[in-house]
Design a protein around this motif. Structure first.
Motif, PDB file in Angstrom:
ATOM      1  N   MET A 220       0.813  -1.215   0.000  1.00 29.39           N
ATOM      2  CA  MET A 220       0.000   0.000   0.000  1.00 29.39           C
ATOM      3  C   MET A 220       0.852   1.273   0.000  1.00 29.39           C
TER       4      MET A 220
ATOM      5  N   GLY B 258     -11.691  -0.931   3.686  1.00 29.75           N
ATOM      6  CA  GLY B 258     -11.908  -1.684   2.466  1.00 29.75           C
ATOM      7  C   GLY B 258     -13.102  -2.611   2.582  1.00 29.75           C
TER       8      GLY B 258
ATOM      9  N   ARG C 138      -5.385   0.214   6.842  1.00 30.20           N
ATOM     10  CA  ARG C 138      -6.375   1.240   6.519  1.00 30.20           C
ATOM     11  C   ARG C 138      -6.948   1.881   7.788  1.00 30.20           C
TER      12      ARG C 138
ATOM     13  N   ARG D 116      -4.466  -5.757   5.146  1.00 26.68           N
ATOM     14  CA  ARG D 116      -4.661  -4.439   4.540  1.00 26.68           C
ATOM     15  C   ARG D 116      -5.671  -3.623   5.339  1.00 26.68           C
ATOM     16  N   GLN D 117      -6.666  -4.303   5.877  1.00 32.28           N
ATOM     17  CA  GLN D 117      -7.720  -3.595   6.604  1.00 32.28           C
ATOM     18  C   GLN D 117      -7.189  -2.911   7.860  1.00 32.28           C
TER      19      GLN D 117
ATOM     20  N   THR E  64     -10.530  -7.146   0.411  1.00 33.08           N
ATOM     21  CA  THR E  64      -9.541  -6.504   1.282  1.00 33.08           C
ATOM     22  C   THR E  64      -9.174  -7.494   2.374  1.00 33.08           C
ATOM     23  N   SER E  65      -7.909  -7.872   2.460  1.00 32.97           N
ATOM     24  CA  SER E  65      -7.489  -8.815   3.497  1.00 32.97           C
ATOM     25  C   SER E  65      -7.523  -8.159   4.866  1.00 32.97           C
TER      26      SER E  65
END
Length: 362
Positions: free
Chosen positions: A29, A301, A293, A289-290, A285-286
């Motif tokens: 990201m 996501g 975020r 990644r979440q 969105t894994s």
């Protein structure tokens, strides 16, 4: 809340495999990652921009770490709350220390959950042999005695039956403050992972079924084979707990589904969770990644899955099957970079996808 944009540095407390997968997601990201933990050549440090190897009580190392990052999160919840309080004087820390005070202590955790009108197994505080005897008399056997703090993967707990020598059980616990939990005759163990951002946005992943072997998660099936109303209830519970804890980050809520379809919360983990590894391949969105975020103030996501999935842990010598796993083009292999395979040690995992509408099989 100010958005922490790509190009900034995310600090991660803890240096294990969860930190490793968080660091990989953050890098994808556009973020840099600085991990802080006690182990050299750790799984997370191997893939991070920077690492600090120091105890969580090293104030000089913590200050230098805090001044090198733009936000701090964690992959391991058993970090002293004093560490988070110290870091918070320099940099945003998400989740906050007061949340950890609740989730690090099984008694406080279950009492908090019950205060929200959410069910758990019956439980009793145990701080002496006399208290244990009284608790067993009230809850009856079978039951499970667990340390209030620091237990995981079956560590720090003893099952009590009608034949148990309670003096021997208490001696095995070494007088540690404990909690006795009534036995739950459950149909299935499930978990829900929910994210919450600083602006109050929440997003929950579908409930999954977790199957254990020797007290360690063996297989996760996504989604759990439960009714839609039961799944919605489980997700509502997870979101309610996240909101009431004022979470910023990720929370895994482990639950029991009883034979009469009650949902009882078992444990909370304010971080990515083993039962969410399937999201790497199967979701928009894994979980990794979440959490980036959430703690960076980005919009959350989409947690929706595009496939069903089965995730299997590789424990100890299971990792030696890596070559056979790679021969299956439908399998996604993740290895954690640990140098030594030991009994009970999580060395990696493998995920297989299934089309939506089909039942994932172990």
């Amino acid at each position: 809340m100010t958005v922490i944009a790509p190009g900034a540095t995310v600090g991660i407390l803890g240096d294990g495999q969860l930190g490793r997968m968080m660091a990989l997601a953050a890098a994808e990201m556009g973020y840099f990652v600085h991990v802080f933990g006690p182990e050299a050549d750790s799984p997370a440090a191997q893939v991070s921009h920077r690492s600090t190897v120091a105890p969580y009580s090293d104030l000089a190392a913590l200050e230098a770490f805090a001044k090198s990052v733009d936000v701090v999160t964690l992959e391991f919840e058993n970090i002293p709350t004093e560490t988070l309080d110290y870091l918070a004087a320099f940099v945003p820390v998400r989740p906050h220390a007061r949340l950890l005070e609740v989730t690090q202590d099984r008694l406080l955790e279950k009492s908090f959950i019950n205060s929200l009108g959410i069910g758990t197994t019956t439980f009793a505080n145990v701080d002496s042999i006399d208290a244990l005897v009284g608790a067993v008399a009230r809850l009856s056997a079978p039951a499970v005695l667990k340390t209030r703090r620091f237990g995981y993967d079956g560590k720090g707990q003893v099952k009590i039956t009608g034949e148990s020598d309670l003096d021997a059980v208490w001696a095995e616990m070494k007088n540690a403050p404990s909690i006795l939990e009534g036995f739950v005759n459950f149909r299935m163990e499930i978990s829900v992972i929910v994210a919450r951002s600083a602006n109050g946005e929440t997003a929950a992943y579908v409930p999954v079924e977790n199957r254990h072997k020797n007290h360690i998660l063996d297989i996760t099936l996504a989604p759990a084979d439960i009714s839609a109303p039961l799944a919605e209830r489980a997700m509502e519970i997870a979101e309610k707990i996240a909101v009431k804890l004022d979470l910023v980050g990720l929370l895994a809520v482990e639950m029991f589904v009883t034979e009469d379809n009650q949902v009882l919360v078992n444990e909370l983990a304010p971080r990515p969770h083993n039962s969410g590894h399937w999201t790497i391949e199967a979701c928009a969105t894994s979980q990794f990644r979440q959490i980036i975020r959430a703690v960076c103030g980005l919009p959350l996501g989409d947690p929706a899955r595009h496939s069903n999935a089965v995730m299997r842990n590789l424990i100890g010598d299971d990792v030696e099957d890596w070559e056979a796993i790679l021969k299956d083009p439908a399998s996604s292999l993740h290895l954690y970079g640990k140098r030594e395979a030991r009994a009970g040690r999580k060395m990696g995992h493998v995920t297989k996808l299934f089309p939506l509408g089909t039942k994932p099989t172990a």
